[in-house]
Design an enzyme around this catalytic site. Structure first.
Site, PDB file in Angstrom:
ATOM      1  N   GLY A 249      -3.678   1.844  -2.004  1.00 40.37           N
ATOM      2  CA  GLY A 249      -2.708   2.857  -1.618  1.00 40.37           C
ATOM      3  C   GLY A 249      -3.085   3.809  -0.512  1.00 40.37           C
ATOM      4  N   GLY A 250      -4.119   3.508   0.279  1.00 37.11           N
ATOM      5  CA  GLY A 250      -4.530   4.433   1.330  1.00 37.11           C
ATOM      6  C   GLY A 250      -3.427   4.735   2.327  1.00 37.11           C
ATOM      7  CE  LYS A 251      -3.524   0.426   6.931  1.00 36.40           C
ATOM      8  NZ  LYS A 251      -4.686   0.074   6.077  1.00 36.40           N
ATOM      9  CG  ASP A 269      -1.659  -5.465  -3.799  1.00 35.74           C
ATOM     10  OD1 ASP A 269      -1.874  -5.187  -2.608  1.00 35.74           O
ATOM     11  OD2 ASP A 269      -2.356  -6.291  -4.432  1.00 35.74           O
ATOM     12  NE  ARG A 274      -7.180  -5.229  -4.192  1.00 30.55           N
ATOM     13  CZ  ARG A 274      -7.227  -5.986  -3.101  1.00 30.55           C
ATOM     14  NH1 ARG A 274      -6.202  -5.980  -2.260  1.00 30.55           N
ATOM     15  NH2 ARG A 274      -8.281  -6.733  -2.838  1.00 30.55           N
ATOM     16  CG  ASP A 316      -2.904  -3.101   5.753  1.00 33.06           C
ATOM     17  OD1 ASP A 316      -3.390  -3.768   6.684  1.00 33.06           O
ATOM     18  OD2 ASP A 316      -3.566  -2.295   5.075  1.00 33.06           O
ATOM     19  CB  CYS A 369      -8.757  -4.294   9.112  1.00 30.01           C
ATOM     20  SG  CYS A 369      -9.015  -5.285   7.621  1.00 30.01           S
TER      21      CYS A 369
END
Length: 438
Positions: A249-251, A269, A274, A316, A369
């Site tokens: 959940g960072g973004k 997800d 997570r 992502d 990434c």
């Protein structure tokens, strides 16, 4: 712990990393949780030693062959690293391998010969191939050489050093100046980041989890490049948004804060564990406009039921992670998930499925990434060929409004690298759906 005991702990930890099919950071965390008697300074020293050996994987192994083909074990790798990278004399190291309580066993005859062969040398050598010198695995070398050309060594060398520690200010709780002041009150120095208007770069590795700023949700740990992906999503208060591969959940945290807790963000997800971690972070951040949604796969029936309902959809995508090698040095060499060919197929399928959620006039943001064009530009080219109702929104044009800082000037897409931008390696494309759906 004595210096010898630290070395013995590092040997044991290297052995565990080698035999455990999990990322090194997870193995290291579990190792210390099972040994809570090891103090904070000792944990930091042991972890730094282990990560150092992992960062120098290819170069150390090259030296073993160059020195005459010595057997490679956790012990001999550590011996070689201490001599070549740390500059410790062989006789001093021999004393630390004393065989005493908590210390490593004494050198074998073979280890004595290895130490004597390596003494007087440094890690680098003029005969070392470029791929080895920049720690680039064979599977990625040709692709990255083709893409970077004469910048190959420069770009890959920037992935050798540890990544800086970046924080994102949670604007629901306060502004960046307040966050910097709160950190300074706890003795932690931070400076504003170059690209992200909410980013703070912290010096060293301070115990952030014990600070009030972290506990009350004012700051989150997030690389500056990752923050920029959230900003390019440009989700506005009141929007309907999906973070399709949300992970922990960072973004999603960054996007929800940018929406000022107004509207709706669905964090999806295929790994429910997570999402549970994401829920904990959301509570600490004071964000209540986010719901979590576990999916059975990228083709979950939920996607079809919500076709064309969202203003923004962020994908992502799972990828090789080549842009994060400085954070995860072991991932260069250890295949713990799908290989590149499998990932390319999965990315294509995820992007195709997630695009169904985008409403007319809405935007699909694709990010990785990865440094590999096969996972980035090539995926966008293939998607656009199959979905003519989507067009590229040039990142350089979106930047002033979505981000508000000086643009890195990367053209239609955001492509960041440690060498050029000081962030992890990231790619992002913003695609807008036309007024009519297929």
């Amino acid at each position: 712990m004595t210096p010898g005991a630290r070395l013995q702990a590092a040997i044991e930890l290297l052995d565990e990393v080698e035999v455990t099919p999990r990322p090194a950071d997870a193995v290291i965390s579990a190792f210390f949780r099972a040994r809570r008697f090891i103090g904070a300074k000792d944990r930091a020293a042991v972890a730094e030693t282990v990560y150092g050996v992992l960062r120098r994987h290819a170069r150390l192994r090259w030296w073993f062959q160059h020195a005459g083909g010595f057997p490679i074990t956790a012990r001999t790798l550590l011996i070689a690293d201490q001599i070549l990278a740390q500059g410790r004399p062989a006789d001093h190291l021999d004393k630390l391998f004393s065989g005493g309580r908590f210390a490593p066993e004494q050198f074998s005859q073979n280890e004595i010969r290895l130490a004597n062969k390596l003494e007087g040398h440094t890690l680098d050598h003029p005969d070392m191939p470029d791929d080895v010198a920049v720690e680039c695995p064979e599977w990625a070398s040709g692709l990255l050489r083709e893409f970077y050309g004469d910048r190959f060594v420069t770009e890959l060398a920037a992935l050798l050093d540890p990544a800086p520690l970046d924080l994102r200010t949670n604007t629901v709780k306060g502004d960046r100046d307040a966050a910097i002041a709160a950190l300074a009150a706890g003795g932690i120095e931070g400076e504003v980041t170059r690209w992200s208007p909410f980013g703070i770069r912290v010096h060293g590795r301070p115990p952030l989890a014990s600070t009030d700023a972290f506990k009350n949700g004012l700051i989150e740990i997030q690389d500056e490049g990752s923050q920029l992906i959230g900003l390019l999503t440009d989700a506005q208060p009141g929007h309907q948004v999906v973070d399709f591969c949300s992970g922990a959940g960072g973004k999603a945290l960054a996007i929800a804060a940018g929406m000022n807790n107004k509207g709706r963000l669905v964090a999806c997800d295929v790994l429910e564990k997570r999402l549970k971690r994401a829920a904990e972070r959301l509570r600490r951040a004071g964000l209540h406009n986010v719901e979590t949604r576990p999916l059975s796969s990228e083709r979950d029936p939920w996607v079809k039921r919500h076709k064309g309902k969202f203003d923004r959809v962020l994908v992502d995508a799972p990828c090789t992670g080549t842009g994060t090698w400085r954070r995860n040095p072991d991932s260069r060499w250890r295949l713990l998930g799908p290989g590149l060919e499998e990932l390319l197929k999965l990315q294509h399928s995820i992007l195709d499925s997630a695009s169904r959620l985008v409403k007319p006039g809405g935007r699909l943001i694709f990010a990785t990434c990865s440094l590999l064009p096969q996972e980035n530009e090539h995926q966008i080219d293939a998607f656009l060929a199959a979905h003519p109702d989507f067009t590229v929104k040039p990142v350089d044009e979106l930047w002033p409004t979505a981000v508000g800082t000086a643009s890195p000037g990367t053209g239609n897409y955001m492509r960041l690298s440690p060498a050029r931008h000081g962030t992890d390696g990231f790619f992002a494309a913003v695609l807008e759906r036309g007024s009519a759906m297929e």
